[in-house]
Write a protein that holds these residues in place. Structure first.
Motif: not given
Length: 278
Positions: A119-123, A228-229, A233-240
């Protein structure tokens, strides 16, 4: 605004949550959870075929999901129980897709992004595709809403009202394929079914009407996506996976609240015991 990757991710997640809300409710009402899972697993086969044929991944996933739905419909009632058939088809599609990906040469493939989302790579182009798919799903659901509800409640009643239940099932199938195609970038193949089912299942005990359940499911899905986003961001975990984990946490909290409310209601309406008068 769209230059910020977090804004793009939030908009993509909100779009998928809005599209998944009405469709997830129908999946819960019709007990189609395994069907949704099988359709989602077919997406990885669509990705592999798209890369092999150098075509659009969105189109490949959409076609693969529709072919999976058609194949399951054709094989239904041919001597196998539906849950067995869906289990075989789902895992077979996933396995064949992973094998097909290994034959793709000259293209660097990150399977993790397809399995668990990116999701963080969505253009900007991805965002346009996602919201186009969302608009199509919401438009289709709004257009067929009453017919879908009647066909879900009672197939015989639908036929008496001039509604073809089989046609409405194909409307749901097409909508499900669209949602899988647009959600692939957000939560990935393995977690799409969870994003469909969990918000709808969470909303069900607190909803008196189908429309209320859809709105509450959409709100819960949006909360899970944005929350979840932020947690990722806070915990540096996989977003999905973090989005789905938050949705599961809300399901547990709301389920406990529903159970507590039902227990309190039963206690208020239960007859007094003889011990109170001794």
């Amino acid at each position: 605004m769209f230059d910020d990757f977090l804004i793009r991710a939030a908009l993509a997640g909100l779009g998928v949550a809005l599209a998944a809300a009405p469709l997830g409710c129908f999946v819960v009402w019709r007990r189609m959870a395994f069907f949704g899972d099988a359709t989602a697993h077919a997406a990885i086969l669509g990705v592999a075929l798209s890369l092999l044929l150098s075509t659009s991944i969105f189109a490949g996933v959409l076609v693969a999901c529709l072919l999976m739905a058609a194949l399951v419909s054709l094989l239904n009632g041919k001597g196998y129980a539906m849950d067995t058939l869906l289990g075989v088809m789902a895992h077979s599609a996933l396995a064949f897709g992973l094998v097909a990906v290994s034959f793709v040469s000259g293209v660097r493939i990150d399977l993790t992004a397809y399995l668990f989302g990116d999701i963080l790579g969505v253009g900007k182009s991805d965002l346009a595709v996602i919201w186009t798919g969302v608009a199509l799903v919401l438009g289709l659901m709004g257009w067929r809403w009453s017919r879908l509800l009647i066909a879900t409640l009672d197939a015989d009643l639908a036929r008496a009202d001039g509604i073809d239940p089989e046609r409405e099932r194909w409307v749901l199938t097409l909508s499900l394929a669209l949602v899988v195609a647009v959600a692939l970038k957000v939560v990935g193949v393995l977690l799409i079914a969870a994003l469909l089912i969990i918000p709808a299942a969470t909303a069900r005990p607190f909803s008196r009407t189908p429309e209320t359940m859809v709105m509450l499911a959409g709100l819960l899905g949006a909360t899970s996506t944005v929350g979840g986003l932020q947690v990722s961001f806070w915990l540096d975990t996989p977003t999905g996976p973090t989005i789905v984990s938050l949705a599961s946490t809300l399901f547990a909290v709301f389920g406990l609240a529903a159970w507590s409310r039902q227990a309190t209601r039963r206690a208020r309406h239960s007859p007094p015991s003889a011990e109170r008068y001794r």
